[in-house]
Scaffold this motif. Structure first.
Motif, PDB file in Angstrom:
ATOM      1  N   MET A   1       0.892  -1.426  -0.054  1.00  0.00           N
ATOM      2  CA  MET A   1       0.125   0.093  -0.012  1.00  0.00           C
ATOM      3  C   MET A   1       0.846   0.627  -0.190  1.00  0.00           C
ATOM      4  O   MET A   1       2.254   1.231   0.256  1.00  0.00           O
ATOM      5  CB  MET A   1      -0.651   0.333   1.267  1.00  0.00           C
ATOM      6  CG  MET A   1      -2.467  -1.151   1.458  1.00  0.00           C
ATOM      7  SD  MET A   1      -1.564  -2.903   0.894  1.00  0.00           S
ATOM      8  CE  MET A   1      -0.928  -3.170   2.150  1.00  0.00           C
ATOM      9  N   VAL A   2       0.509   1.794  -0.387  1.00  0.00           N
ATOM     10  CA  VAL A   2       1.411   3.668  -0.706  1.00  0.00           C
ATOM     11  C   VAL A   2       0.796   4.656  -0.780  1.00  0.00           C
ATOM     12  O   VAL A   2      -1.039   4.496  -0.821  1.00  0.00           O
ATOM     13  CB  VAL A   2       2.140   3.556  -1.957  1.00  0.00           C
ATOM     14  CG1 VAL A   2       2.911   2.578  -2.166  1.00  0.00           C
ATOM     15  CG2 VAL A   2       0.846   3.419  -3.311  1.00  0.00           C
ATOM     16  N   ASN A   3       0.719   5.520  -0.357  1.00  0.00           N
ATOM     17  CA  ASN A   3       0.043   7.191  -0.579  1.00  0.00           C
ATOM     18  C   ASN A   3      -1.232   6.807   0.463  1.00  0.00           C
ATOM     19  O   ASN A   3      -2.269   7.259   0.188  1.00  0.00           O
ATOM     20  CB  ASN A   3      -0.735   7.206  -2.294  1.00  0.00           C
ATOM     21  CG  ASN A   3      -1.469   8.817  -2.265  1.00  0.00           C
ATOM     22  OD1 ASN A   3      -0.415   9.167  -1.536  1.00  0.00           O
ATOM     23  ND2 ASN A   3      -2.317   9.090  -3.216  1.00  0.00           N
ATOM     24  N   LEU A   4      -0.863   6.543   1.657  1.00  0.00           N
ATOM     25  CA  LEU A   4      -1.575   6.033   2.653  1.00  0.00           C
ATOM     26  C   LEU A   4      -2.058   8.155   3.342  1.00  0.00           C
ATOM     27  O   LEU A   4      -1.431   8.861   2.717  1.00  0.00           O
ATOM     28  CB  LEU A   4      -0.959   5.896   4.197  1.00  0.00           C
ATOM     29  CG  LEU A   4      -0.506   4.148   3.990  1.00  0.00           C
ATOM     30  CD1 LEU A   4      -0.390   3.230   3.290  1.00  0.00           C
ATOM     31  CD2 LEU A   4      -0.536   3.681   5.650  1.00  0.00           C
ATOM     32  N   LYS A   5      -2.978   8.039   3.181  1.00  0.00           N
ATOM     33  CA  LYS A   5      -3.625   9.424   3.799  1.00  0.00           C
ATOM     34  C   LYS A   5      -4.571   9.637   4.776  1.00  0.00           C
ATOM     35  O   LYS A   5      -5.449   8.586   4.755  1.00  0.00           O
ATOM     36  CB  LYS A   5      -4.277   9.874   2.486  1.00  0.00           C
ATOM     37  CG  LYS A   5      -3.436  10.643   1.628  1.00  0.00           C
ATOM     38  CD  LYS A   5      -4.611  11.288   0.278  1.00  0.00           C
ATOM     39  CE  LYS A   5      -3.595  10.980  -0.874  1.00  0.00           C
ATOM     40  NZ  LYS A   5      -4.243  12.396  -1.847  1.00  0.00           N
ATOM     41  N   THR A   6      -4.848  10.583   5.453  1.00  0.00           N
ATOM     42  CA  THR A   6      -5.609  10.880   6.699  1.00  0.00           C
ATOM     43  C   THR A   6      -6.760  11.752   6.495  1.00  0.00           C
ATOM     44  O   THR A   6      -5.896  13.099   6.651  1.00  0.00           O
ATOM     45  CB  THR A   6      -4.963  10.655   8.111  1.00  0.00           C
ATOM     46  OG1 THR A   6      -3.556   9.682   8.296  1.00  0.00           O
ATOM     47  CG2 THR A   6      -6.414  11.093   9.303  1.00  0.00           C
ATOM     48  N   ASP A   7      -7.504  11.793   6.939  1.00  0.00           N
ATOM     49  CA  ASP A   7      -8.796  13.041   6.383  1.00  0.00           C
ATOM     50  C   ASP A   7      -7.844  13.386   5.383  1.00  0.00           C
ATOM     51  O   ASP A   7      -8.148  14.722   4.935  1.00  0.00           O
ATOM     52  CB  ASP A   7      -8.579  13.860   7.839  1.00  0.00           C
ATOM     53  CG  ASP A   7      -9.619  13.828   8.402  1.00  0.00           C
ATOM     54  OD1 ASP A   7     -10.306  12.135   8.325  1.00  0.00           O
ATOM     55  OD2 ASP A   7      -9.655  14.073   9.682  1.00  0.00           O
ATOM     56  N   HIS A   8      -7.964  12.920   4.002  1.00  0.00           N
ATOM     57  CA  HIS A   8      -7.746  13.111   2.436  1.00  0.00           C
ATOM     58  C   HIS A   8      -6.238  13.778   2.914  1.00  0.00           C
ATOM     59  O   HIS A   8      -5.715  15.055   2.054  1.00  0.00           O
ATOM     60  CB  HIS A   8      -9.191  14.020   2.083  1.00  0.00           C
ATOM     61  CG  HIS A   8     -10.265  13.843   2.421  1.00  0.00           C
ATOM     62  ND1 HIS A   8     -10.570  12.245   1.484  1.00  0.00           N
ATOM     63  CD2 HIS A   8     -10.897  14.115   3.336  1.00  0.00           C
ATOM     64  CE1 HIS A   8     -11.315  12.178   1.708  1.00  0.00           C
ATOM     65  NE2 HIS A   8     -11.855  13.351   2.872  1.00  0.00           N
ATOM     66  N   GLN A   9      -5.615  13.942   3.735  1.00  0.00           N
ATOM     67  CA  GLN A   9      -3.750  14.533   3.355  1.00  0.00           C
ATOM     68  C   GLN A   9      -2.429  13.902   4.137  1.00  0.00           C
ATOM     69  O   GLN A   9      -3.059  12.935   4.694  1.00  0.00           O
ATOM     70  CB  GLN A   9      -3.710  15.572   4.827  1.00  0.00           C
ATOM     71  CG  GLN A   9      -5.192  17.128   4.754  1.00  0.00           C
ATOM     72  CD  GLN A   9      -4.985  17.592   6.151  1.00  0.00           C
ATOM     73  OE1 GLN A   9      -4.004  18.144   6.192  1.00  0.00           O
ATOM     74  NE2 GLN A   9      -6.031  17.902   6.481  1.00  0.00           N
ATOM     75  N   SER A  10      -1.911  14.004   3.926  1.00  0.00           N
ATOM     76  CA  SER A  10      -0.710  12.858   3.527  1.00  0.00           C
ATOM     77  C   SER A  10      -0.250  13.700   4.770  1.00  0.00           C
ATOM     78  O   SER A  10       0.222  14.296   4.311  1.00  0.00           O
ATOM     79  CB  SER A  10       0.009  12.900   2.287  1.00  0.00           C
ATOM     80  OG  SER A  10      -0.191  12.901   0.629  1.00  0.00           O
ATOM     81  N   THR A  11       0.013  12.448   5.566  1.00  0.00           N
ATOM     82  CA  THR A  11       0.886  12.961   6.931  1.00  0.00           C
ATOM     83  C   THR A  11       0.108  14.248   7.774  1.00  0.00           C
ATOM     84  O   THR A  11       1.386  15.401   7.441  1.00  0.00           O
ATOM     85  CB  THR A  11       2.441  13.204   6.760  1.00  0.00           C
ATOM     86  OG1 THR A  11       2.711  11.904   5.895  1.00  0.00           O
ATOM     87  CG2 THR A  11       2.363  12.790   8.180  1.00  0.00           C
ATOM     88  N   PRO A  12      -0.584  14.539   7.757  1.00  0.00           N
ATOM     89  CA  PRO A  12      -0.938  15.912   8.578  1.00  0.00           C
ATOM     90  C   PRO A  12      -0.551  16.119   9.372  1.00  0.00           C
ATOM     91  O   PRO A  12       0.006  15.436  10.371  1.00  0.00           O
ATOM     92  CB  PRO A  12      -2.749  15.905   8.529  1.00  0.00           C
ATOM     93  CG  PRO A  12      -2.807  14.304   8.438  1.00  0.00           C
ATOM     94  CD  PRO A  12      -1.971  13.680   7.944  1.00  0.00           C
TER      95      PRO A  12
END
Length: 101
Positions: A1-12
């Motif tokens: 898996m790549v491009n993990l996002k939290t609330d539509h943000q990468s590493t907020p």
């Protein structure tokens, strides 16, 4: 898996959502790989992700990779959290854990 996002943000670094949404992009060398389940780990210390001291979702059936709502204890404000995910394919083969985000 790549491009993990939290609330539509990468590493907020700043959001105040006790129940965030996670997403990821499947990456596999295997042609035709389909996700049938996933598991997420969340912790406030990246070293705990591999040491067994984390909140985990357990294996959840589904092919969804976007808008996965966090279902553990509400997360605290002003706390940095780390997470990673692994998935199962159509042959019930489990992937390695993703890098943490």
């Amino acid at each position: 898996m790549v491009n993990l996002k939290t609330d539509h943000q990468s590493t907020p670094l700043g959001f105040d959502d006790p129940v965030p949404e996670f997403s990821w992009v499947l990456k596999s060398d295997e042609r035709g790989m389909e996700q049938t389940a996933y598991e997420i780990r969340v912790t406030d210390n990246p070293e705990k992700l591999d040491a067994g001291k984390y909140l985990q979702s357990g294996k959840i059936s589904g092919n969804q990779t976007f808008g996965i709502q966090y279902s553990g204890k509400p997360l605290k404000s002003f706390t940095r959290y780390f997470w990673k995910v692994r998935v199962w394919d159509q042959n019930d083969k489990v992937s390695e854990w993703s890098a943490s985000s």
